[in-house]
Design a protein around this motif. Sequence first.
Motif, PDB file in Angstrom:
ATOM      1  N   PRO A   2       0.796  -1.237   0.000  1.00  0.00           N
ATOM      2  CA  PRO A   2       0.000   0.000   0.000  1.00  0.00           C
ATOM      3  C   PRO A   2       0.825   1.281   0.000  1.00  0.00           C
ATOM      4  CG  PRO A   2      -0.072  -1.085   2.152  1.00  0.00           C
ATOM      5  CD  PRO A   2       0.584  -2.051   1.208  1.00  0.00           C
ATOM      6  N   TRP A   3       2.049   1.200   0.493  1.00  0.00           N
ATOM      7  CA  TRP A   3       2.874   2.405   0.598  1.00  0.00           C
ATOM      8  C   TRP A   3       3.792   2.627  -0.597  1.00  0.00           C
ATOM      9  CZ3 TRP A   3       7.653   0.282   0.411  1.00  0.00           C
ATOM     10  CH2 TRP A   3       7.843  -0.983   0.986  1.00  0.00           C
ATOM     11  N   TYR A   4       3.883   1.643  -1.520  1.00  0.00           N
ATOM     12  CA  TYR A   4       4.789   1.803  -2.662  1.00  0.00           C
ATOM     13  C   TYR A   4       4.035   2.466  -3.810  1.00  0.00           C
ATOM     14  CZ  TYR A   4       9.051   0.908  -5.269  1.00  0.00           C
ATOM     15  OH  TYR A   4      10.241   1.066  -5.945  1.00  0.00           O
ATOM     16  N   PRO A   5       4.633   3.491  -4.460  1.00  0.00           N
ATOM     17  CA  PRO A   5       3.916   4.244  -5.504  1.00  0.00           C
ATOM     18  C   PRO A   5       3.519   3.388  -6.700  1.00  0.00           C
ATOM     19  CG  PRO A   5       5.920   5.402  -4.793  1.00  0.00           C
ATOM     20  CD  PRO A   5       5.968   4.038  -4.174  1.00  0.00           C
ATOM     21  N   LYS A   6       2.382   3.730  -7.279  1.00  0.00           N
ATOM     22  CA  LYS A   6       1.909   3.235  -8.578  1.00  0.00           C
ATOM     23  C   LYS A   6       1.721   1.712  -8.653  1.00  0.00           C
ATOM     24  CE  LYS A   6       4.359   6.995 -10.905  1.00  0.00           C
ATOM     25  NZ  LYS A   6       5.399   7.351 -11.904  1.00  0.00           N
ATOM     26  N   LYS A   7       1.503   1.075  -7.540  1.00  0.00           N
ATOM     27  CA  LYS A   7       1.301  -0.384  -7.493  1.00  0.00           C
ATOM     28  C   LYS A   7       2.440  -1.144  -8.180  1.00  0.00           C
ATOM     29  CE  LYS A   7      -3.764  -0.267  -7.325  1.00  0.00           C
ATOM     30  NZ  LYS A   7      -5.014  -0.762  -7.941  1.00  0.00           N
ATOM     31  N   LEU A   8       3.654  -0.664  -7.977  1.00  0.00           N
ATOM     32  CA  LEU A   8       4.808  -1.290  -8.607  1.00  0.00           C
ATOM     33  C   LEU A   8       5.446  -2.358  -7.728  1.00  0.00           C
ATOM     34  CD1 LEU A   8       6.477   1.860 -10.207  1.00  0.00           C
ATOM     35  CD2 LEU A   8       5.475  -0.077 -11.434  1.00  0.00           C
ATOM     36  N   ALA A   9       5.096  -2.396  -6.454  1.00  0.00           N
ATOM     37  CA  ALA A   9       5.659  -3.406  -5.556  1.00  0.00           C
ATOM     38  C   ALA A   9       4.526  -4.247  -4.984  1.00  0.00           C
ATOM     39  CB  ALA A   9       6.447  -2.745  -4.428  1.00  0.00           C
ATOM     40  N   TRP A  10       4.765  -5.568  -4.896  1.00  0.00           N
ATOM     41  CA  TRP A  10       3.715  -6.506  -4.507  1.00  0.00           C
ATOM     42  C   TRP A  10       4.177  -7.408  -3.379  1.00  0.00           C
ATOM     43  CZ3 TRP A  10      -1.153  -7.351  -7.079  1.00  0.00           C
ATOM     44  CH2 TRP A  10      -1.423  -6.388  -8.056  1.00  0.00           C
ATOM     45  N   HIS A  11       3.194  -7.785  -2.582  1.00  0.00           N
ATOM     46  CA  HIS A  11       3.425  -8.645  -1.429  1.00  0.00           C
ATOM     47  C   HIS A  11       2.587  -9.915  -1.619  1.00  0.00           C
ATOM     48  CE1 HIS A  11       3.297  -9.585   2.998  1.00  0.00           C
ATOM     49  NE2 HIS A  11       2.118 -10.045   2.655  1.00  0.00           N
ATOM     50  N   SER A  12       3.214 -11.064  -1.441  1.00  0.00           N
ATOM     51  CA  SER A  12       2.504 -12.333  -1.531  1.00  0.00           C
ATOM     52  C   SER A  12       2.313 -12.911  -0.140  1.00  0.00           C
ATOM     53  CB  SER A  12       3.304 -13.314  -2.397  1.00  0.00           C
ATOM     54  OG  SER A  12       2.860 -14.631  -2.196  1.00  0.00           O
TER      55      SER A  12
END
Length: 716
Positions: A118-128
């Motif tokens: 949620p804190w990384y810009p532009k939905k470029l980082a993802w958590h599984s």
Amino acid sequence: MGWGRRRKGPSTTNQSEDSKEKVVKPLKSDVPFDSNIQTRTYSNVDFEEYYKEQRIVRTEEWDSFMEILRKPLPAAFRVNSNGQFCDEIRSILENDFVKSLQAEAIESGELEAIKPLPWYPKKLAWHSNFSRKEIRKNQTLERFHEFLKLETEVGNMTRQEAVSMLPPLFLDVHPDHFVLDMCAAPGSKTFQLLEIMHESSEPGSSLPNGMVVANDVDYKRSNLLIHQTKRTCTTNLMVSNNEGQHFPNKIAFDRVLCDVPCSGDGTLRKAPDIWRRWNSGSGNGLHSLQVVLAMRGLSLLRVGGRMIYSTCSMNPIENEAVVAHILRRCGCSVELVDVSDMLPQLIRRPGLKKWKVHDRGGWYTSYKDVPKSQRDGVLKSMFPSGKSDKDYEDIASDESAEEEVCDLPLERCVRILPHDQNTGGFFIAVLHKVSPLPEIQEKLIQRRNRNSSEKPQESVEEIVVEEASSENGLKPPEKESTSKEGTIELAQELDNKRKAWKGLDPVVFLRDEAVIDGIKTFYGIRDESFPLHGHLVTRNSDTSSKGSVKRIYYVSSSVKHVLELNSAAEHKIKIASVGLKMFEKQSAKECEANSCSFRITSEGLPVILPHMTKQILYATMVDFKNLLQYKSIKFHDFVLPEFGHKAAELAPGSCVVVLVDGIQKLESEAVRVNSSTIAIGCWKGKASLTVMVNAVDCHQLVQRLSDRQMSMNLTT
């Protein structure tokens, strides 16, 4: 610019994550995560006692804190914001895997399988919500696993622990900044810094004015760093192999990332072997090195610049104690920045203002309580007040018996705790250099009195760093001699060192006018568009037909400037890799009739293509995909005869095939190169066209084009 060819097969090294690699060797796990799982212990009495005493979490949170530490760390990954298929990959994650993996997530007791951080810009980082082990071993996740492997290998994605992505975001890098990553291996943060720097640059526009120097003292880790950053396809990178605390003071950096070696207990969830090895002495033993690295970073920082000090440890001796000590040493010249308004969706804790020091003699609340026999290992800089014995003499006994509280604004530091957002542990301090570092008056006066009028005086920054080194029991930075005798001695010493620097051949500017002009003429490159003179470097200067120059690298203006400074310096940066591999020598017989024996590399193609006016072919989707699938096609076998005719008319040698939307554009050849342009390097032989792209990249490109066609068909 490294050693040897790019590996053809899938790689696992580029999937390493920064925080694990920053763990010092005594605590680094020797056992893979999924081995001997039954024999592992997920507890340590000393660990629990230590952190309860340090009060890093409230009493009511302790059970939650310990529970999450015993669970495997969820996998996290980042989409390359400058990648050609960034939007498509993000769409696949959102519209495919979010839905297709949902059933598996529910079965595992999770609400979501994957989600954007949620804190990384532009939905470029993802958590599984799956660990790396689960992704590798679970058959129902096989398609997702293969997707991650492929996109990581070709550079479209980077597997990186979520908290490891934070320092580059807080560093606030701009395209014109000179950035130093002091302890950079394995390279995930360096990759991220370069992405941020290039984010505003489009293919065809000028290269960023800034650059990144990625340094690591360990030769083997530097190799890993080079492999990782090779996928960025950037001309604005230099990889060096210096000791961070002795990094040459030749460049004033706008930004410094000082992600120091640490005990690494914030990585317990992915390196569980740390449980049995953990002890408080590890943090104490690294404190001095961390101080000196941080001081060196600040001395290399330009006034007005910003430095990040970070660790993957939860230990205040490695975190707040280091920050407090350097703030005291630097006085008003450095301030701790409040970043509470940045990344508002990131859950963070303030830095500690109270802590104790522990060693084999027990717990100490102040330096005056430390027996003289223990003071080699327990330093005054480890305590909240930083006071010495002399300082305590002026304090009343009842007041000195109270627990020390730091009077500096350490609450501005950022603490990331694992149970807040299901991550690892991390610490970040953002420092701003307001003015030159303060003079250490007595040492400065003494040194200046000793210096003759002919000798230049030492800089204040060098004295501050040496003071920090000697106080913490470390070897001070090397000094450069400027006398004639000293210059000769240093030159001999550097020659000896160069022989010992494995693979670190000198970087040489390419001066062979015939080779440069041959490249310009063959590919139709104009100096006003893309200057080659002064921007091409090699590891040696023999460019003859039987010479040893196999690869030519392109460097940006900023890197060129640093190379020129370095060549004139006595205390040199040890350059392990520099620039972007742009041209590679081809030994084919076709080269003999050409003025150019160097082909364009896959890495260099996106950068040079906008400036080429020759050796370009335009193909429709069907012929482009056939080339990727069959690798070599005879001119008369192309689906579109006109394409085969134009290929046959092309000069023999290296060429580029650009994908166009349809026959109308193919006939006009008015194709504007931009970030969405898809192109591949090929070799035009006597009767056929052959793809010069490795198998992994071919497979990935075919997959992306098939996905794109399917999407277009669904739309129509």
